[in-house]
Enzyme design. Structure first.
Site, PDB file in Angstrom:
ATOM      1  N   GLN A  60       0.819  -1.387  -0.144  1.00 11.65           N
ATOM      2  CA  GLN A  60       0.099  -0.045   0.001  1.00 11.65           C
ATOM      3  C   GLN A  60       0.996   1.215   0.009  1.00 11.65           C
ATOM      4  OE1 GLN A  60      -0.201  -2.521   2.127  1.00 11.65           O
ATOM      5  NE2 GLN A  60      -2.609  -3.026   2.878  1.00 11.65           N
ATOM      6  N   GLN A  80      -0.658  -0.146  -5.846  1.00 10.23           N
ATOM      7  CA  GLN A  80      -1.566  -0.421  -4.785  1.00 10.23           C
ATOM      8  C   GLN A  80      -2.132   0.693  -3.968  1.00 10.23           C
ATOM      9  OE1 GLN A  80      -0.822  -3.682  -2.338  1.00 10.23           O
ATOM     10  NE2 GLN A  80      -2.669  -3.712  -1.321  1.00 10.23           N
ATOM     11  N   ASP A  81      -3.432   0.773  -3.934  1.00  7.66           N
ATOM     12  CA  ASP A  81      -4.154   2.084  -3.152  1.00  7.66           C
ATOM     13  C   ASP A  81      -3.473   3.610  -3.736  1.00  7.66           C
ATOM     14  OD1 ASP A  81      -4.990  -0.363  -1.766  1.00  7.66           O
ATOM     15  OD2 ASP A  81      -4.155   0.342  -0.026  1.00  7.66           O
ATOM     16  N   ASP A  91      -6.739  -2.518  -5.869  1.00  8.46           N
ATOM     17  CA  ASP A  91      -7.505  -1.688  -5.191  1.00  8.46           C
ATOM     18  C   ASP A  91      -7.189  -0.141  -5.327  1.00  8.46           C
ATOM     19  OD1 ASP A  91      -8.548  -4.021  -4.207  1.00  8.46           O
ATOM     20  OD2 ASP A  91      -7.528  -4.102  -2.185  1.00  8.46           O
ATOM     21  N   ARG A 138     -14.014  -4.826  -5.693  1.00  5.03           N
ATOM     22  CA  ARG A 138     -14.185  -5.970  -4.774  1.00  5.03           C
ATOM     23  C   ARG A 138     -14.515  -5.253  -3.666  1.00  5.03           C
ATOM     24  NH1 ARG A 138      -8.435  -8.636  -2.464  1.00  5.03           N
ATOM     25  NH2 ARG A 138      -7.291  -7.024  -2.345  1.00  5.03           N
TER      26      ARG A 138
END
Length: 342
Positions: free
Chosen positions: A147, A169-170, A192, A250
């Site tokens: 992250q 990520q993120d 994500d 998700r």
């Protein structure tokens, strides 16, 4: 004598020159906004760092405070504090006005603790009514860092036009109860990379996957009317990304909501579309929907049964007017000049 008045068009910022001895009409004067501060890494502005310019803005402002940022790479963790409302950042060029850092969630701080996911951002928005135009927000921690946020938005209302959000990520995060409008923006990431519990309207944006994974991880509160709405967006991927390897989303929380309206989806999009994050209970509560998706990645007949293909009469409920109109600060009008002359 040459002047330095910048004309903000739909995307580029163009240099306009005139003779300073000429008389300016009242109408022209009315279409000019004076920049409150200019940032230049080479020392040719009022400030050399973006944080200095933000810190100089008045506390608890009731009107826009314009900060112009000249081309350059500004490696600094930047925070718009809670008491700095109506900050309006304007970059010289989105591709070359870069606000960047390389923190990540597991990185250890000087005090021995780690940054954590929310603390890893390169840019923090905590003030209300924040606007950014023609700027890159970047986290360079790398694809294997975990992250690592490019931006963390906690301010109640914000707008972004022609901005780039780069990371893995993120990449892009906004908290519960906040509202964002993104127009003509580019957002890249792996896992994500658009996440959080905000109401966000992505208008004509490009979402670029940097590896197989998930585009969204919404955590929409149960009592919130809207989550993420992607309107006329384009979903693309780096050339090495495999076919059918990226999910549309998700649910980070059970009532996650993400809706794609009139979007073009390339072959990297999973034919099943959506993932339940390993919890079948999420299938009963998450709201995942599409209307008029097109491209190889648009495959209504193979989507998971618990997602929705909206009829036209339902799709109109997710329009700009319904979701975000009146809930975000305005951009500079296309016919307005931003004057950066000292």
């Amino acid at each position: 004598m040459l002047c330095a008045i910048l004309l903000i068009a739909v995307y580029p910022i163009l240099l306009s020159c005139s003779n300073s001895s000429e008389t300016t009409s009242t109408e022209e004067e009315d279409k000019t906004i004076k920049a409150d501060g200019v940032v230049a890494a080479d020392g040719t502005g009022d400030y050399k760092t973006v944080q200095e310019a933000i810190d100089a803005a008045p506390d608890n402002a009731q009107e826009s405070y314009y900060i112009y940022i000249k081309n350059g790479i500004y490696k600094e963790v930047i925070t718009v504090p809670r008491n700095k409302d109506h900050i309006h950042l304007v970059g010289e060029d989105a591709a070359t006005t870069v606000l960047t850092y390389n923190n990540y969630a597991s990185r250890i701080k000087p005090d021995g603790s780690d940054y954590g996911t929310s603390g890893s951002a390169s840019f923090f928005v905590r003030g209300n009514n924040f606007v950014a135009e023609n700027i890159t927000f970047e986290n360079t921690a790398g694809i294997n860092a975990g992250q690592a946020l490019a931006i963390n938005i906690g301010g109640a209302h914000s707008s972004f036009r022609n901005c780039r959000f780069l990371g893995h990520q993120d990449t892009w995060y906004a908290g519960n109860g906040t509202y964002q409008y993104l127009k003509d923006c580019f957002i890249e990431g792996s896992v994500d990379f658009i996440f959080g519990g905000s109401t966000a309207f992505f208008d004509n944006c490009q979402l670029e996957s940097t590896r197989n994974g998930y585009i969204t991880a919404a955590s929409t509160p149960e009592d919130q009317a809207y989550g993420y709405v992607f309107h006329q967006c384009t979903l693309t991927a780096r050339s090495e990304i495999a076919k059918s390897s990226v999910y549309l989303g998700r649910p980070w929380r059970p009532h996650a909501q993400a809706v794609f309206i009139d979007c073009a989806m390339d072959k990297h999009i999973q034919q099943s579309g959506w993932h339940n994050w390993g919890n079948p209970d999420n299938e009963r509560t998450a709201f995942y929907a599409e209307f008029n998706s097109r491209g190889w990645g648009a495959s209504p007949e193979t989507r998971v049964s618990w997602s929705r293909q909206l009829p036209a009469e339902e799709a109109v409920k997710f329009s700009y007017d319904k979701v975000i109109a009146g809930k975000h600060p305005d951009f500079i009008a296309d016919d307005i000049n931003l004057d950066i002359e000292p």
